[in-house]
Scaffold this motif. Structure first.
Motif, short mmCIF file in Angstrom:
data_model
loop_
_atom_site.label_atom_id
_atom_site.label_comp_id
_atom_site.label_asym_id
_atom_site.label_seq_id
_atom_site.Cartn_x
_atom_site.Cartn_y
_atom_site.Cartn_z
N GLN A 1 2.81 -1.27 -0.73
CA GLN A 1 1.14 -2.31 0.52
C GLN A 1 1.55 -1.97 1.66
O GLN A 1 0.64 -2.26 2.86
CB GLN A 1 1.89 -3.61 0.67
N SER A 2 2.49 -1.36 2.81
CA SER A 2 2.85 -0.99 3.54
C SER A 2 2.45 0.18 4.00
O SER A 2 2.23 0.62 5.34
CB SER A 2 4.22 -1.45 4.08
N MET A 3 1.84 1.21 3.36
CA MET A 3 1.11 2.47 3.11
C MET A 3 0.29 2.10 3.18
O MET A 3 -0.84 1.94 2.47
CB MET A 3 2.08 3.21 2.19
N THR B 1 1.91 -5.28 8.36
CA THR B 1 0.96 -5.84 7.86
C THR B 1 1.33 -6.00 6.41
O THR B 1 0.31 -6.31 5.67
CB THR B 1 -0.42 -4.70 7.59
N LEU B 2 2.13 -6.93 5.75
CA LEU B 2 2.12 -7.15 4.67
C LEU B 2 2.02 -8.69 5.08
O LEU B 2 1.68 -9.27 3.95
CB LEU B 2 3.43 -7.47 4.41
N ASP C 1 -4.96 -0.73 7.97
CA ASP C 1 -4.97 0.55 7.97
C ASP C 1 -4.68 1.83 9.02
O ASP C 1 -3.77 2.61 8.13
CB ASP C 1 -6.52 1.39 7.01
N ASN C 2 -4.82 1.36 10.06
CA ASN C 2 -4.26 2.29 10.67
C ASN C 2 -3.26 1.73 11.36
O ASN C 2 -2.01 2.89 11.88
CB ASN C 2 -5.04 1.59 12.28
N VAL C 3 -2.47 0.71 11.34
CA VAL C 3 -1.12 0.90 11.13
C VAL C 3 -0.58 1.08 10.33
O VAL C 3 0.86 1.45 10.59
CB VAL C 3 -0.83 -0.84 11.27
#
Lengths: 253, 276
Positions: free
Chosen positions: A93-95, B56-57, B77-79
């Motif tokens: 999820q963090s990718m 971003t979770l 998405d950029n992060v």
């Protein structure tokens, strides 16, 4: 990002297929229960059941195939639940991947694993005397319906895998699904059942699917059952997909 | 340090609650590019929540956060392109081999030459011999090394290490420290959370203490030392610490042998004596 959807899903599907091939017991366990039921019904109960057909194994095989799928999808819920328990899910999820690819990988793996289990069950049925004169087209339709049914139930399994609190909870939802074919036309003609049970049996999804597959195997003309069966499968599929994606978004938001 | 560049991580007024429980109550912090920043706090202080928001979770209730110049809420998405997260529990696939784990992450980062990338990282983290084995056979330290190796794929400029050494034995902990220092040496920004004071002391350029949802201290170690009462000189007989005893007994003082020891999780005792 959309261009990565297929590449990401393929990479993740490759991963979860390895989980299946490295624990083949999941495929075998999926096939064992239906095969045992088949043996039980053909060699123990079958003699007392009058279905009006020559071969009881041929009569009951469509129902057995649906039981196979219903027990197979429990592993999808299990694998998804285990992913979320471990840190792997958060890493994905963090990718920078297409996030729905994580679910699609499990769904495609489910279809593949279930097809293998179905093949084993059909193989055993042939050994027990299952014969069909169905041609290539009829077989393709049978496979199509089974894949559709698998997809529909798999998205239900995804909901269970995403929302379960315990691993037992993740898989327990499949028990009623496994039981559903027993109250259908899968093992005995519905005409023999008392009124309310018969009404339920004739109007639940399994009966129309079983009747369609049975007609295809015995080369009978397919009636409305096929459209009712397709309606059920597509309806469950769309509802399951919508709810699963909703549950997923709540999970990762 | 290159203080002229904009910080790699900027957090302003970050708040997050779970139902009635307010975990973060207005967190502010800046992390300079290429530095190691330690977020120190006890269990439940909100360290993991902060890391999850930055990676971003999780969504924050209020406040802003940017990583690598991108807003975590509006440009996730950029992060995600700019970061790697090594979560609290080793985020490795137990059923795959170490090499397959690395190849998978390289494929998901859409890189070319995934096999070569995997082999290179196995080499760098002394996992080449174990590369073909299933991760379920790895020791805790090897798993963590693989975990960190997976986070390096694609050279993300910012890496989050959430309690990277919790549950590791002393040898494995030093392995992780070494890997972390190497990372920062290559210009990667590292945000590390830990509950071990010694870990922050060993690694961090800057240390912030998160307590009851707020940053109560944010300084370099040297500056933090000045907050304490001046050192007093006392003569005390120094008993060896348990850690020193541990390394004396297992004979692990040489730098070179640390990895090979961890690769033999079943080896009860090292027969070879070290030169160090």
């Amino acid at each position: 990002m959309a261009t990565h959807f297929f590449a990401d899903t393929a990479a993740l599907t490759g991963r979860s297929l390895r989980h299946v091939t490295r624990s083949l017991d999941t495929i075998i366990t999926t096939a064992v229960t239906p095969v045992a039921l088949m043996l039980l019904f053909v060699y123990v109960f079958g003699g007392a059941i009058d279905t009006g057909s020559d071969s009881y194994v041929s009569y009951m095989l469509p129902g057995i195939l649906l039981i196979t799928i219903a027990s197979g999808i429990a592993y999808t819920a299990h694998r998804l639940f285990m992913d979320m328990q471990s840190g792997v899910f958060e890493r994905f999820q963090s990718m920078p991947i297409v996030r729905s690819g994580v679910l699609w990988a499990h769904v495609l793996t489910s279809v593949t694993a279930n097809l293998i289990s179905l093949l084993i069950v059909v193989g055993v049925a042939i050994l027990m005397g299952f014969r069909t004169g169905a041609g290539v087209m009829a077989w393709l339709v049978v496979v199509g319906i089974l894949v559709l049914f698998t997809l529909a139930l798999t998205w239900l399994a995804v909901i269970a895998g995403l929302s379960a609190k315990t691993v037992d909870g993740a898989t327990a939802f499949s028990y009623p699904l496994i039981f559903l074919p027993f109250i259908s036309s899968a093992f005995v003609p519905t005409e023999t059942m008392p009124g309310p049970v018969r009404a339920f049996a004739e109007h639940q999804p399994v009966t129309s699917i079983v009747n369609t597959i049975r007609d295809l195997f015995t080369q009978q003309p397919i009636g409305d059952d096929m459209w009712i069966a397709l309606g059920w499968c597509v309806g469950i599929l769309l509802a399951g997909y919508g709810l699963a994606m909703g549950a997923y978004r709540r999970k990762i938001a | 340090m290159r203080t002229q560049q904009p910080p790699a991580i900027v957090v302003r007024g970050l708040e997050k609650s779970y139902q009635d429980l307010q975990v973060l109550c207005g967190v502010d912090l800046d992390v300079e590019k290429g530095s190691i920043f330690a977020l120190l706090g006890s269990n439940g202080a909100g360290k993991t929540t902060a890391v999850k928001i930055l990676s971003t979770l999780l969504r924050a209730d209020a406040g802003t956060a940017s990583v690598g110049g991108f807003d975590v809420a509006t440009q996730p998405d950029n992060v995600r392109e700019a970061i790697s997260l090594t979560g609290q529990f080793a985020a490795v696939d137990e059923i795959l081999s170490g090499r397959e784990n690395l190849v998978l992450v390289a494929r998901l980062r859409h890189l070319k030459g995934t096999g070569a990338i995997a082999d290179d990282l196995l080499e760098r983290f002394s996992l080449t011999d174990a590369g073909a084995r299933r991760v379920s056979t790895y020791s805790g330290g090897m798993r963590r090394r693989l975990d960190i190796a997976m986070s390096l794929i694609g050279n993300p400029p910012v890496i989050f290490l959430d309690e990277p050494t919790t549950g590791l034995d002393p040898e494995a902990r030093i392995e992780v420290w070494k890997a972390t220092k190497e990372l920062a040496g290559r210009g990667t920004t590292v945000l590390l959370t830990t509950q071990y004071l010694e870990e922050a002391e060993q690694l961090a350029d800057r240390i912030a203490i998160l307590h009851q949802g707020k940053i109560i201290v944010n300084d370099t170690l040297a500056e933090l030392r000045q907050l304490l009462p001046p050192a007093e000189v006392e003569y005390v007989e120094k008993q060896p610490s348990l850690e020193e005893i541990f390394f004396a007994v297992v004979g692990e003082t040489g730098e070179d042998d640390k990895y090979s020891a961890a690769e033999q999780p079943n080896a009860k005792r090292k027969t070879k004596s070290n030169k160090g």
